[in-house]
Design an enzyme around this catalytic site. Structure first.
Site, mmCIF file in Angstrom:
data_model
loop_
_atom_site.group_PDB
_atom_site.id
_atom_site.type_symbol
_atom_site.label_atom_id
_atom_site.label_comp_id
_atom_site.label_asym_id
_atom_site.label_seq_id
_atom_site.Cartn_x
_atom_site.Cartn_y
_atom_site.Cartn_z
ATOM 1 N N ARG A 521 0.828 -1.209 0.000
ATOM 2 C CA ARG A 521 0.000 0.000 0.000
ATOM 3 C C ARG A 521 0.854 1.247 0.000
ATOM 4 O O ARG A 521 1.923 1.272 0.608
ATOM 5 C CB ARG A 521 -0.867 0.048 1.273
ATOM 6 C CG ARG A 521 -2.001 -0.947 1.302
ATOM 7 C CD ARG A 521 -2.949 -0.648 2.448
ATOM 8 N NE ARG A 521 -2.233 -0.506 3.705
ATOM 9 C CZ ARG A 521 -2.707 0.169 4.749
ATOM 10 N NH1 ARG A 521 -3.873 0.764 4.710
ATOM 11 N NH2 ARG A 521 -2.000 0.247 5.863
ATOM 12 N N SER A 585 7.485 -5.008 7.224
ATOM 13 C CA SER A 585 7.142 -5.951 8.304
ATOM 14 C C SER A 585 7.958 -7.232 8.264
ATOM 15 O O SER A 585 7.414 -8.331 8.214
ATOM 16 C CB SER A 585 5.662 -6.307 8.225
ATOM 17 O OG SER A 585 4.922 -5.120 8.134
ATOM 18 N N ASP A 639 5.555 -3.067 11.401
ATOM 19 C CA ASP A 639 4.093 -2.909 11.536
ATOM 20 C C ASP A 639 3.625 -2.991 12.997
ATOM 21 O O ASP A 639 2.658 -2.356 13.394
ATOM 22 C CB ASP A 639 3.339 -3.951 10.691
ATOM 23 C CG ASP A 639 3.752 -5.383 11.022
ATOM 24 O OD1 ASP A 639 4.815 -5.570 11.636
ATOM 25 O OD2 ASP A 639 3.013 -6.313 10.655
#
Length: 899
Positions: A521, A585, A639
């Site tokens: 994203r 992450s 994350d």
């Protein structure tokens, strides 16, 4: 004339549909906890939960009490692929003094017959016995039943309200001393249930049993969730309706005639079994006698001349009625029977009497069909089907021997329920074979249960074990923080250089990138401070194809930059040099907030030339190669840290971040003085524990099962991330699949057939676990999910699959809770307080979507860290909003530093 006279006995379809609706309402009453005590249709749970599946085998005895004779059977069930059964039987009379005497005598008689039967069969070894007992009993388990009331022609003193199984066992016990009689009573079976089971052995679609003989009754398979009187919502159970008592509360008074009332008054049990008294063979002959008597008295038959025989109760029996209704010889039979009763019939008399018989037996078939139609409709609605095919197993002398009964019954049923395709299957040696079948199924299920329990036992973790896990986690956390043990520690305890949580003064426009799964994203985040404090976000999601996840590092980062370019274009902000936070992450070792070296790929990523490299440099290089725009990369973010920051923006007490999703990880604010791997002793820094690697040194091998080892060996990174493989969404479905394969190999699931799809790694996504374990889902829907996966399951299979899923996800939540308890305890000791209040920011699909995970996790933390009051807060978009907030906090702290 007869038609006019018996007008009330002729029931139109409208009346039958009305009876059907009334019976449906009675069934609901009988099933409800609060309405059952006053219900006339008792809807008794039989504790028979499964139909035969064809794998039953063994030697069984069956005893059958309730009809006109007592029967003993020995049933051999062969598992030779052909499903063959051998039945040897012996019939014994039931003398009136026994069936209307006292209880002790009755059960002694039954035990005598069983002993005689075993002696004639020369049976030596101990056999399980199924006891068919054709009277309403309240059962709380398969091998006990309290008699509610005698029916039909039985009336034995001292048995009502006692357990008939223990009475039979006592009687058999007496014999055991004098003879060597060793019989194990395993199941008490109603004859109706036996009929269903017998037919169910030959036809797997059979889920209704029906008896139309001396008495009448029906049973069917009901959904457990509708049976209030039995604990549990899983699966189905056979319900013995005891429909003979329908109408005992007056519900059928408008349909009962003067003849029905007269018959009832002269019976052994006045006011009881009123529906049965309009249907079963014990009463139809008597009804015909009462009608003929009245017609004769009124001069409509036999010139008004009444004989002594016609005045005598019980002189006309069912066999007479059947004989008079025979197609060709019916009239000559009628003449013969009436002459024997000393009546002198004319031709017209014979035709009239034959017509009376027809009306009485046809009414019986009509009423029976209406109640059966109600059961079939209920079954169809339970399954949420528009059309249903099913089989009804039938037994009973009236149905079998009456010349027209079966044909009439079938026709009316098909008219009343046109959307059910019903097969009527005649039960052969039903009561004996049925009792043996129930016993055989119980036998099979008990053996299965043992094996399933054994397979799932290693997933049940005691409080003691969980405490050990917590203490081991604590030890590993300390190792990761110490300089000398850090290199070899499995829990990496990576410093993130995030040194503060938001204070609400953050503002500005930030870009955030989020890479951590199969999607990538790009976000634009606008943060406002002050009174109008708010966070606005715009984002776009891009897929990362498998060939890029597992290609070269350059290709991966070029793809990422391509996606950023698309987004900037799309938002119209290509020219601005915005500060950027990069959520990455994967385990990174950071030397500062904008330097992160990839320790190793996880979660299916395998891009080459990345491990050991600085991901920020690689991103800057790729931006340079493209040479279209420039960005200010401020922070590389995990994350988990993002999750903590998002919640910290709402709640300043949030100093722990937890992810329980595809992967599993935790971060928390640690005192600088405890972090030996970073210079400085002042303030705090967020530590990314990377706890997924906990156990990679073998410290939790004692709780790893053979299934965990299978999953580990088949994964992309064998031997690594062992704790994560027991607690995270990416692997739980895979553990379940391994267990299902094992249970199928043992013949406990899917009829022992391992389907193609069950062999495929990864078919069992974690979302299926969440769906299967949802309390709202009936087993039917579980079966549907399994069908989507190409697994054709029975009802029993679905229960087992649900149980397996439950065991795996519960263990995951408990292990996760044990780890988290170690962290909150450490925080409490850091702060030197007796009692700690702290908030944990949580994200991840497993926590958010699974029906029980979050509850079990919270309960475990509470149990293992009783001095910590932990609040769990759901994070809204930790990896996007969180990254922007970290960037904003870093900018703010950097500016303060410069000042």
């Amino acid at each position: 004339q007869v038609d006019r006279y018996l007008y009330h006995m002729r029931l139109s379809d409208d009346v039958l549909l009305d009876v059907m609706a009334r019976f449906q309402a009675e069934m609901v009453k009988g099933l409800g906890r609060d309405t059952n005590p006053t219900a006339t249709v008792k809807m008794l749970p039989s504790f028979v939960r499964s139909l035969p599946d064809g794998s039953e085998k063994g030697d069984f005895l069956a005893a059958d009490l309730g009809g006109s004779q007592f029967r003993a059977h020995r049933v051999k069930v062969f598992d030779d692929g052909k499903q063959s059964i051998q039945v040897e039987s012996k019939f014994y009379p039931t003398p009136k003094e026994v069936i209307q005497g006292n209880g002790a005598e009755l059960f002694d008689y039954v035990a005598d017959c069983i002993r005689d039967f075993i002696e004639t069969k020369n049976q030596k070894e101990k056999l399980p016995l199924g006891f068919t007992f054709s009277f309403p009993c309240k059962q709380t388990k398969l091998d006990e039943g309290v008699l509610l009331a005698w029916t039909k022609h039985f009336k034995v003193r001292g048995v009502q309200d006692t357990d008939v199984v223990s009475s039979l066992r006592k009687a058999l016990q007496k014999h055991k001393a004098s003879f060597d009689l060793d019989v194990n009573v395993l199941a008490l079976v109603n004859d109706t249930v036996g009929t269903m089971m017998t037919c169910g052995y030959d036809d797997q679609h059979c889920e209704v049993g029906l008896i139309i003989g001396t008495g009448t009754n029906a049973c069917y398979m009901e959904e457990m969730r509708h049976i209030d009187l039995v604990e549990g919502d899983e699966g189905r159970m056979c319900i013995n309706t005891e429909w003979g008592a329908f109408g005992d509360d007056g519900a059928l008074d408008d349909l009962r005639t003067e003849f029905d009332r007269e018959l009832d008054l002269g019976s052994l049990n006045p006011g009881k079994q009123l529906f049965e008294k309009m249907i079963s063979s014990l009463y139809l002959g008597e009804l015909v006698r009462l009608i003929l008597l009245k017609m004769t008295k009124e001069g409509l038959l036999f010139n008004g001349k009444v004989s002594t025989a016609l005045l005598t109760k019980g002189k006309i029996e069912m066999e007479h009625v059947s004989a008079m209704e025979k197609y060709k010889e019916g009239l000559s039979n009628t003449k013969e029977i009436l002459t024997e009763l000393n009546l002198f019939p004319s031709e017209e008399d014979c035709i009239a009497v034959q017509h009376v018989c027809t009306i009485v037996s046809f009414r019986s078939a009509n009423l029976c069909a209406a109640a059966l139609a109600a059961i079939l409709t209920r079954l169809r609605e339970n399954k949420k089907l528009l059309r249903m095919r099913t089989t009804v197993g039938i037994d009973g002398g009236l149905y079998k021997t009456h010349p027209q009964y079966a044909k009439r019954l079938h026709k009316v049923v098909r008219r009343l329920v046109p959307n059910c395709d019903v097969r009527f299957l005649l039960s052969v040696s039903g009561s004996g074979k049925g009792a043996a079948m129930v016993t055989a199924v119980a036998h099979r299920l008990a053996a299965q249960r043992k094996k399933i329990d054994a397979a799932l036992a290693p997933f049940l973790l005691s409080l003691e074990t969980l405490r050990e896990v917590k203490n081991k986690m604590r030890t590993e956390l300390e190792y990761g923080l110490k300089r000398e043990t850090q290199a070899s520690a499995t829990v990496k305890m990576l410093p993130t250089y995030v040194c503060g949580t938001p204070d609400g003064t953050e503002k500005g426009k930030f870009l955030a990138l989020d890479l951590g799964g199969t999607n990538f994203r790009v976000l634009l985040v606008k943060i406002r401070s002050g009174r109008r404090r708010s966070v606005q976000m715009y984002n776009k999601i891009f897929a990362i194809p498998l060939e890029i996840m597992q290609g070269t590092g350059e290709e991966l980062f070029d793809h990422i930059v391509q996606c950023i370019a698309d987004f900037l274009e799309y938002m119209g902000i290509k020219g601005a040099r915005l500060p950027l936070g990069f959520t990455f992450s994967f385990p990174c070792r950071q030397a500062s907030i904008d330097k992160g070296t990839l320790v190793g790929w996880t979660k299916g990523f395998k891009a080459t030339d990345c491990e050991g490299e600085d991901v920020v440099d690689m991103l800057r290089e790729a931006i340079r190669r493209r040479n279209e725009f420039d960005l200010d990369i401020v922070a590389v973010v995990n994350d988990t840290v993002g999750t903590m920051m998002t919640c910290g923006y709402e709640d300043p007490n949030c100093e722990i971040g937890l992810i329980a999703g595809t992967g599993s990880n935790v971060c928390y604010m640690e005192d600088m003085k405890n972090i030996e791997t970073v210079e400085g002793n002042e303030g705090k820094m967020c530590i990314n524990t990377e706890w997924g690697g906990f156990g990679d040194n073998g410290c939790i091998d004692d709780i790893r099962t053979k299934y965990d080892k299978e999953v580990d060996e088949g994964s992309l990174n064998p031997g690594k991330q062992r704790y994560e493989k027991m607690t995270s969404g990416m692997y739980l479905g895979e553990i379940v699949r391994q267990i299902l394969i094992d249970l199928t190999k043992q013949g406990l699931l899917f009829r022992g057939q391992i389907s193609e799809s069950l062999r495929k790694r990864g078919i069992f996504e974690t979302k299926f676990l969440s769906q299967i374990e949802s309390d709202r889902l009936a087993l039917l829907q579980v079966r549907r999910i399994l069908q989507q996966l190409g697994l054709d399951s029975t009802c029993d299979d679905s229960i087992i699959v649900k149980e397996v899923c439950g065991a795996v996800s519960k263990r995951a939540a408990q292990l996760c809770g044990a780890g988290l308890a170690a962290i909150v305890e450490k925080k409490r000791e850091n702060q030197g307080v007796e009692h700690l209040q702290i908030t944990v920011g949580v994200d991840g699909t497993l926590y958010k979507l699974h029906p029980h995970f979050s509850r079990v996790l919270r309960e475990t933390v509470k149990e293992l860290a009783p001095r910590c009051d932990v609040t769990f807060m759901l994070s809204e978009d930790g990896s996007g909003k969180g990254a922007a907030l970290i960037t904003a906090v870093a900018k703010r702290l950097h500016n303060i530093g410069q000042k």
